[in-house]
Design a protein around this motif. Structure first.
Motif, PDB file in Angstrom:
ATOM      1  N   ARG A   1       0.813  -1.217  -0.047  1.00 20.74           N
ATOM      2  CA  ARG A   1       0.068   0.109   0.001  1.00 20.74           C
ATOM      3  C   ARG A   1       0.869   1.199  -0.004  1.00 20.74           C
ATOM      4  NH1 ARG A   1      -4.871  -3.080   2.121  1.00 20.74           N
ATOM      5  NH2 ARG A   1      -3.901  -3.830   3.680  1.00 20.74           N
ATOM      6  N   LEU A   2       1.819   1.316   0.895  1.00 16.84           N
ATOM      7  CA  LEU A   2       2.772   2.298   0.948  1.00 16.84           C
ATOM      8  C   LEU A   2       3.466   2.790  -0.332  1.00 16.84           C
ATOM      9  CD1 LEU A   2       3.704   4.888   2.389  1.00 16.84           C
ATOM     10  CD2 LEU A   2       5.641   3.218   3.314  1.00 16.84           C
TER      11      LEU A   2
ATOM     12  N   THR B   1       6.653   5.129  12.824  1.00 15.80           N
ATOM     13  CA  THR B   1       6.396   4.782  14.206  1.00 15.80           C
ATOM     14  C   THR B   1       7.293   5.660  15.166  1.00 15.80           C
ATOM     15  OG1 THR B   1       6.210   2.323  13.486  1.00 15.80           O
ATOM     16  CG2 THR B   1       6.706   2.861  15.641  1.00 15.80           C
TER      17      THR B   1
ATOM     18  N   ALA C   1      -3.098   4.576   2.584  1.00 18.84           N
ATOM     19  CA  ALA C   1      -2.000   3.843   2.844  1.00 18.84           C
ATOM     20  C   ALA C   1      -1.913   3.671   4.605  1.00 18.84           C
ATOM     21  CB  ALA C   1      -0.863   4.150   2.281  1.00 18.84           C
ATOM     22  N   LEU C   2      -2.132   4.741   4.987  1.00 16.58           N
ATOM     23  CA  LEU C   2      -1.804   5.003   6.249  1.00 16.58           C
ATOM     24  C   LEU C   2      -2.878   4.240   7.255  1.00 16.58           C
ATOM     25  CD1 LEU C   2      -0.622   8.807   6.461  1.00 16.58           C
ATOM     26  CD2 LEU C   2       0.639   6.901   6.908  1.00 16.58           C
TER      27      LEU C   2
ATOM     28  N   ASN D   1      -4.208   1.838   6.659  1.00 20.59           N
ATOM     29  CA  ASN D   1      -4.072   0.343   6.770  1.00 20.59           C
ATOM     30  C   ASN D   1      -2.563  -0.138   7.302  1.00 20.59           C
ATOM     31  OD1 ASN D   1      -6.095  -1.286   5.222  1.00 20.59           O
ATOM     32  ND2 ASN D   1      -5.952   0.541   3.793  1.00 20.59           N
ATOM     33  N   TYR D   2      -1.865   0.887   7.546  1.00 18.76           N
ATOM     34  CA  TYR D   2      -0.278   0.765   8.049  1.00 18.76           C
ATOM     35  C   TYR D   2      -0.688  -0.155   9.649  1.00 18.76           C
ATOM     36  CZ  TYR D   2       4.210   1.556   9.698  1.00 18.76           C
ATOM     37  OH  TYR D   2       5.461   1.458   9.904  1.00 18.76           O
ATOM     38  N   ASN D   3      -0.156  -1.288   9.542  1.00 17.97           N
ATOM     39  CA  ASN D   3      -0.208  -2.176  10.526  1.00 17.97           C
ATOM     40  C   ASN D   3       0.830  -1.703  11.649  1.00 17.97           C
ATOM     41  OD1 ASN D   3      -2.146  -3.808   9.307  1.00 17.97           O
ATOM     42  ND2 ASN D   3      -0.655  -5.016   8.248  1.00 17.97           N
ATOM     43  N   GLY D   4       1.689  -1.277  11.209  1.00 15.85           N
ATOM     44  CA  GLY D   4       2.688  -0.646  12.114  1.00 15.85           C
ATOM     45  C   GLY D   4       2.383   0.082  13.442  1.00 15.85           C
TER      46      GLY D   4
END
Lengths: 253, 253
Positions: free
Chosen positions: A106-107, A210, B110-111, B113-116
Motif C-alpha cells: 500500500r505504501l 512509528t 495507505a496510512l 491500513n498501516y499495521n505498524g
DNA sequence: CTCTGTGAAGTCATTCACAGCG
DNA sequence: CGCTGTGAATGACTTCACAGAG
C-alpha cells in the motif's frame, strides 16, 4: 572567484565546508516558497520576509545561502526568480532523477502515485516486488511496471534509476538495501522501521512513522504539554517562544 | 526520591529538564530494539551492545535514559524487559491512543491500513474527507468509516481521538489544522508539504517527502558523494567516520 | 573487574550584531 | 537608509573520561 559563481559545479565547490543536512533541507523549503512567490508575481524578497514564512531567523537563511555564494543585493534582498534558479542548481534539481520503489504494497503504491515528485524533477520509473501476483502488472495512473526484485540491477541499469525508495517490511529492508547498493545506487529513501547499515558513499534517509508517532505520544503524555524542547531551529511550536510570536511554526525537516 | 522511581508520572517529572525530540525519537528506537531482544529471549544488555545496533555512542544511550531515572545495574547493564517497560511508560505507550486521518486519498488510505501503528498501541479510529463519493464508505481491512470533514469535532469527541494525521493537499492543510486544533487535538502528524502554523501547546510533526528527496538529490550532486555532513548523532553514513567502523548506520529520525 | 551515571570537554548549529555595499 | 554577508557569541547535542556501585 566571483566570476565563476554561476557555474553549478563551482557553486558547490566554492567553499570547502561540508554542508549539513539541516541546511539542505531548509534550502528545499526555501525553494518551495520561492516557487510560490514567483507564481504570485513577487519579484524580490528579503531574508527577513522569507524567514517570517517559516518562523526562523533571517540570519539562518543568509547563512544557509552564504555557503554557496552571494546571491543577494544589499538594500534590496534577493531576486525571487534568480534565487530560485540558484537553489534549484545547488540541490541538483536542474537535472532529472529517476526513482525506483521496492515494495508494491500500500505504501509503495501510494508513493508511486504521489504527484509531488514530478514537480522536483523526479520520475518514478519502476516498482519492484517479490509477489508473483504483482510482478508483470502495472500500477497507478502512470501505469508503472512492476518488476521482480531479482531483476533489480538489470532494471536499474535499463531505466537509469539513481534514487531508490524502500517500502518493504522491516525484516526484508536490509537485504533489499544490500541489493540496491550492489546495483550502484547512492541515494535511498527508506520507509521500513529499522536502522539500516549502509556502506560508505551511500546516503540512506529513513522516514520512520512509528518513531514519529511515538515521539508525539511522549508529548501528549507530558502534564502541561509544554515540556518538550524543540529539536533545533524552526519548529518552536510551543512555549519558550522568544519575544515576537504571531503563531508558532511546525517544521521538522 | 529513589523509591518513587517506578511511578510513570514521577519518572517524567524527576528532572525538570526539557527533553529534546532527538532524545524521544531515540527512545522509540531503543524500544523497538528491546522488543526484538526480548522476543529473542535476551535478558540483559549493556549500553555498549545496544549502541552498536545503531552505531551510536553508548554514553548517548546512558544519557538519554538518565533523564528519566536510573534503570541500569552497574557491572551488568540493563534488564531488557524492565527497560522496555520503563521506556513504554516514558513514551506514554502504556495507554492506548486513537488516531484520526484527514484525507482519504492514496496516502491517507495507505496510512489507515498501516499495521505498524497497532504495535505501538495506536488505533486508527476514523478517516475524514470532503469528497461526497467517499463519505459514508469504509476503507481498508479494518473497515474504518469515512466521515465528512465537517463532522471533525463531533467524531473526534465521539471516538476519543487524540492524535490526528493530515494527509490532504498542501493548500488545504492549514485550514484542516485549524479545525483540528479547534477540536482540541494536541498532537498532529502532517504529511502535507507545507510549513504549518500551530498554536501553543499543539505539537505538529511534519513528514515532508519532497524535502527528504531533494536533500538526497543534493547528496547525489556532490562530486565525490562525500561532501555532506551528518545531521548529528548516528547516521554517520559516509566519510568522517572515526576509528571503529564496521559499516555505517543510516538513521535520521 | 565491568558497566552505569554524569560532570566536563568538545563539536556543531543558531542567533546576535554590525561593518559595509548598493 | 535597508539589507546582505559574516565574525563572534551563545546555545544545543554528543562524546569523553572517570568515579563509584555492584
Amino acid at each position: 572567484m566571483t566570476y565563476l559563481r554561476y557555474s553549478a559545479i563551482l557553486t558547490v565547490l566554492m567553499k570547502s565546508e561540508k554542508i549539513s543536512e539541516l541546511t539542505t533541507s531548509r534550502l528545499s523549503v526555501y525553494l518551495r516558497c520561492l516557487n510560490a512567490l514567483h507564481a504570485a508575481g513577487i519579484k524580490t524578497i528579503s531574508s527577513q520576509a522569507l524567514a517570517e514564512q517559516f518562523n526562523l531567523n533571517s540570519a539562518q537563511i543568509r547563512k544557509d545561502l552564504g555557503y554557496f555564494g552571494e546571491f543577494g543585493v544589499r538594500g534590496v534582498g534577493y531576486y525571487v526568480a534568480d534565487l530560485r534558479d540558484h537553489i534549484t542548481k545547488i540541490l541538483g534539481l536542474d537535472s532529472p532523477h529517476r526513482v525506483g520503489i521496492v515494495g508494491a504494497g500500500r505504501l509503495g503504491t501510494a508513493l508511486a502515485n504521489y504527484n509531488g515528485f514530478a514537480r522536483s524533477n523526479f520520475t518514478v520509473a519502476a516498482v519492484f516486488d517479490n509477489d508473483r501476483q504483482k510482478i508483470g502488472g502495472r500500477i497507478g495512473d502512470a501505469k508503472i511496471a512492476v518488476h521482480d526484485v531479482d531483476q533489480l540491477a538489470k532494471v536499474i541499469r535499463e531505466e537509469s534509476i539513481d534514487v531508490m525508495v524502500i517500502a518493504v517490511p522491516a525484516k526484508a529492508a536490509q537485504r533489499v538495501l544490500n541489493q540496491v547498493m550492489s546495483a550502484g545506487i547512492k541515494a535511498v529513501l527508506n520507509f521500513a522501521p529499522v536502522s539500516l547499515t549502509s556502506r560508505r558513499g551511500v546516503k540512506v534517509k529513513t522516514v520512520d512513522l512509528t518513531t514519529s508517532l511515538e515521539s508525539l505520544s511522549y508529548f501528549l503524555s507530558q502534564p502541561s504539554s509544554v515540556a518538550v524542547t524543540q529539536p533545533r531551529s524552526h519548529s518552536r511550536s510551543e512555549e519558550s517562544f522568544p519575544q515576537r510570536r504571531k503563531g508558532a511554526k511546525a517544521e521538522n525537516l
